[in-house]
Design a protein around this motif. Structure first.
Motif, PDB file in Angstrom:
ATOM      1  N   PHE A  17      -1.866   7.407   7.584  1.00  6.39           N
ATOM      2  CA  PHE A  17      -2.140   7.731   8.985  1.00  6.39           C
ATOM      3  C   PHE A  17      -2.194   6.480   9.866  1.00  6.39           C
ATOM      4  O   PHE A  17      -1.961   6.582  11.067  1.00  6.39           O
ATOM      5  N   ASN A  47      -6.575  -4.588   6.971  1.00  5.08           N
ATOM      6  CA  ASN A  47      -5.435  -4.318   7.844  1.00  5.08           C
ATOM      7  C   ASN A  47      -4.242  -3.971   6.964  1.00  5.08           C
ATOM      8  O   ASN A  47      -3.985  -4.663   5.976  1.00  5.08           O
ATOM      9  N   ILE A  48      -3.507  -2.933   7.341  1.00  2.49           N
ATOM     10  CA  ILE A  48      -2.362  -2.543   6.495  1.00  2.49           C
ATOM     11  C   ILE A  48      -1.243  -3.587   6.541  1.00  2.49           C
ATOM     12  O   ILE A  48      -0.322  -3.536   5.730  1.00  2.49           O
ATOM     13  N   SER A  74      -1.805   4.568  18.215  1.00  2.00           N
ATOM     14  CA  SER A  74      -1.372   5.948  18.452  1.00  2.00           C
ATOM     15  C   SER A  74      -1.286   6.372  19.919  1.00  2.00           C
ATOM     16  O   SER A  74      -0.924   7.512  20.193  1.00  2.00           O
ATOM     17  N   LYS A 102       7.103   4.526  15.855  1.00  4.70           N
ATOM     18  CA  LYS A 102       6.955   5.565  14.835  1.00  4.70           C
ATOM     19  C   LYS A 102       8.327   5.939  14.257  1.00  4.70           C
ATOM     20  O   LYS A 102       8.471   6.147  13.056  1.00  4.70           O
ATOM     21  N   SER A 147       3.831  11.358  10.725  1.00 10.83           N
ATOM     22  CA  SER A 147       4.502  10.939  11.960  1.00 10.83           C
ATOM     23  C   SER A 147       4.395  12.025  13.034  1.00 10.83           C
ATOM     24  O   SER A 147       3.655  12.996  12.893  1.00 10.83           O
ATOM     25  N   TYR A 167       5.557   3.457  21.697  1.00 10.63           N
ATOM     26  CA  TYR A 167       4.866   4.155  20.596  1.00 10.63           C
ATOM     27  C   TYR A 167       5.862   4.954  19.768  1.00 10.63           C
ATOM     28  O   TYR A 167       5.949   4.790  18.545  1.00 10.63           O
ATOM     29  N   GLY A 195      -9.962   7.094  11.845  1.00 10.74           N
ATOM     30  CA  GLY A 195      -9.462   7.560  13.152  1.00 10.74           C
ATOM     31  C   GLY A 195      -9.628   9.071  13.288  1.00 10.74           C
ATOM     32  O   GLY A 195     -10.281   9.722  12.455  1.00 10.74           O
ATOM     33  N   PHE A 196      -9.019   9.606  14.304  1.00 13.23           N
ATOM     34  CA  PHE A 196      -9.173  11.028  14.630  1.00 13.23           C
ATOM     35  C   PHE A 196      -8.643  11.951  13.520  1.00 13.23           C
ATOM     36  O   PHE A 196      -9.395  12.690  12.871  1.00 13.23           O
ATOM     37  N   ILE A 197      -7.343  11.894  13.263  1.00  9.41           N
ATOM     38  CA  ILE A 197      -6.776  12.860  12.304  1.00  9.41           C
ATOM     39  C   ILE A 197      -7.184  12.484  10.876  1.00  9.41           C
ATOM     40  O   ILE A 197      -7.519  13.349  10.059  1.00  9.41           O
ATOM     41  N   THR A 228     -10.021  -0.693  14.224  1.00 13.38           N
ATOM     42  CA  THR A 228      -9.644  -1.111  15.578  1.00 13.38           C
ATOM     43  C   THR A 228     -10.534  -0.327  16.551  1.00 13.38           C
ATOM     44  O   THR A 228     -11.410   0.428  16.112  1.00 13.38           O
ATOM     45  N   THR A 263       1.627  -2.987  13.637  1.00  9.95           N
ATOM     46  CA  THR A 263       0.944  -2.011  12.768  1.00  9.95           C
ATOM     47  C   THR A 263       1.884  -0.911  12.300  1.00  9.95           C
ATOM     48  O   THR A 263       1.956  -0.600  11.108  1.00  9.95           O
ATOM     49  N   ASN A 298      -2.210  16.862  18.506  1.00  8.54           N
ATOM     50  CA  ASN A 298      -3.428  17.424  17.897  1.00  8.54           C
ATOM     51  C   ASN A 298      -4.591  17.376  18.883  1.00  8.54           C
ATOM     52  O   ASN A 298      -4.623  16.525  19.773  1.00  8.54           O
ATOM     53  N   ASP A 326      -9.016   1.049   6.335  1.00  6.01           N
ATOM     54  CA  ASP A 326      -8.912   1.104   7.797  1.00  6.01           C
ATOM     55  C   ASP A 326      -9.352  -0.255   8.351  1.00  6.01           C
ATOM     56  O   ASP A 326     -10.299  -0.857   7.853  1.00  6.01           O
ATOM     57  N   ALA A 327      -8.641  -0.717   9.374  1.00  5.82           N
ATOM     58  CA  ALA A 327      -8.979  -2.021   9.979  1.00  5.82           C
ATOM     59  C   ALA A 327     -10.106  -1.891  10.997  1.00  5.82           C
ATOM     60  O   ALA A 327     -10.592  -2.896  11.503  1.00  5.82           O
TER      61      ALA A 327
END
Ligand code: NAD
Ligand code: TYD
Length: 361
Positions: free
Chosen positions: A83, A61-62, A87, A167, A135, A163, A11-13, A38, A102, A193, A35-36
């Motif tokens: 992470f 998948n986590i 999101s 979290k 988080s 969301y 993902g991004f971060i 997605t 998730t 971010n 990482d799944a």
């Protein structure tokens, strides 16, 4: 050599963090990225490091206990940096369930598997093992339009969106593991971010992409909601500092005192695009404020977020290194250089999401 298990690294971060870590530690660390993949996970983000002998990708998948337990069984994991999450607030308003799955259940699986792998017969944990839960400041709720009000580590949780509620729930689970088992963990709560590889459903890349294409720039509500923007590499650095120098069981807020109204962000992007595009570029003609379109507000839209990063600065010496005016230029330059990346991620599923989300706005 330390072995890291990074979740959501495509993902991004997560992908920025993996780049940061290899830049900093080179061959002295090993990273396993689970990482799944997605809609938000993209292996293209890691193309330049995928052949490193000290990097492994596992598609899982986590929420899949067996798959995660297998990774712990087959590797002596020293660090978990968690992470992986759903999101995006707008998606959570449309479809909260996957956020619970998730973000809450997935975190429970990660905690359980790490605990099982790291716990000794007397209930203590193997030396040096650490879990870092990534988080958000959104768990603290919304601040008034008062420039002296900030989120501190002691601010009570008051999440509003599905969301942020998911979290907050995951943070509580991590706290419960620390309190109950003395599970060796930290939590970081970071502000918004921006930077390379950010999926264009989030404000900054969406505005850059739409402006370049001459599409409308959707502003929710009055455009005066405030977010506190941090360049993603500064976040990656903070995560590493917390994990290596932070006190176990502590929470650290991460943010750079860079509060801006959404409309200000949009105007800065328009000005910066005008400045950076050569006069010969035909897109220059349509990049102006006429593209700005006020649309229906987000449901339950939090007014203002603002982090007080005093603790991480005082205790660990972390400070953001990238001024917004430089960070936004670097981000725009990255998008100029990665037009194919943008084309690939805006085709298919995302295109359909975009039509669903903005058809009534
Ligand atoms: P992102 O949506 O870009 O990436 C999420 C990654 O997790 C993707 O690669 C996706 O494939 C993966 N993933 C999702 N569900 C999964 C599952 N069930 N199993 C395994 N992998 C799964 O998100 P991001 O913006 O990079 O955020 C990363 C983390 O940082 C999240 O926990 C988020 O809450 C937190 N955070 C984000 C921001 C921000 O501004 N983006 C700010 C503070 C904190
Ligand atoms: P976003 O990037 O979704 O992050 P978050 O909701 O997690 O803070 O949104 C940032 C801000 O921009 C938020 O106040 C909502 C607003 N916004 C718009 O005005 N238009 C848009 O198209 C998007 C995606 C966001």
């Amino acid at each position: 050599m330390r072995t890291y298990l990074v979740t959501g690294g495509a993902g991004f971060i997560g992908s920025n963090y993996i780049h940061y870590m290899f830049k900093k530690y080179g061959d002295d660390i090993r990273i396993i990225n689970v990482d799944a993949l997605t809609y938000a996970g993209n292996l293209e983000n890691l193309k330049d490091i995928e052949n490193r002998p000290n990097y492994t990708f596992v598609k899982a998948n986590i929420c899949d206990k067996e798959a995660i337990a297998k990774i712990f069984a087959e590797n002596d994991i020293d660090r978990v940096v968690h992470f992986a999450a759903e999101s995006h607030v707008d998606r959570s308003i449309k479809n909260p369930e996957v956020f619970v799955q998730t973000n809450v259940l997935g975190t429970a699986v990660m905690l359980n598997c790490a605990k099982a792998a790291w716990e000794l017969p007397d209930g203590s944990f193997k030396e040096g093992k650490k879990f870092l839960h990534v988080s958000t400041d959104e768990v603290y709720g919304s601040l008034p339009d008062d420039e002296n009000a900030f989120f501190y580590e002691t601010t009570p949780y008051d999440p509003h969106s599905p969301y942020s509620a998911s979290k907050a729930s995951s943070d509580m689970l991590v706290k419960a593991y620390m309190d109950t088992y003395k599970f060796p963990a930290n939590i970081t709560n970071c502000s918004n971010n921006y930077g390379p590889y950010q999926f264009p459903e989030k404000l900054i890349p969406l505005i850059i992409n739409n402006a370049l294409q001459g599409k409308k720039l959707p502003v929710y509500g009055d455009g005066k909601n405030v977010r506190d923007w941090l360049y993603v590499e500064d976040h990656a650095k903070a995560i590493d500092m917390v994990q290596e120098k932070g006190k176990l069981f502590e929470t650290y807020n991460i943010g750079g005192h860079n509060e801006k109204q959404n409309i200000e962000i949009i105007n800065i992007i328009l000005e910066t695009l005008q400045e950076m595009l050569p006069d010969s570029d035909p897109r220059k003609a349509h990049i102006n404020q006429d593209l700005i379109t006020y649309v229906e507000d987000r449901k339950g839209h939090d007014r203002r977020y603002a982090i007080a990063p005093d603790k991480i600065k005082r205790d660990l010496g972390w400070e953001p290194e990238t001024y917004f005016k430089d960070g936004i230029k670097k981000t725009i330059a990255w998008f100029f250089e990665h037009e194919d990346w943008m084309k690939n991620v805006t085709s298919g599923d995302y295109q359909k999401y975009y039509e669903d989300m903005y058809s009534n706005r």
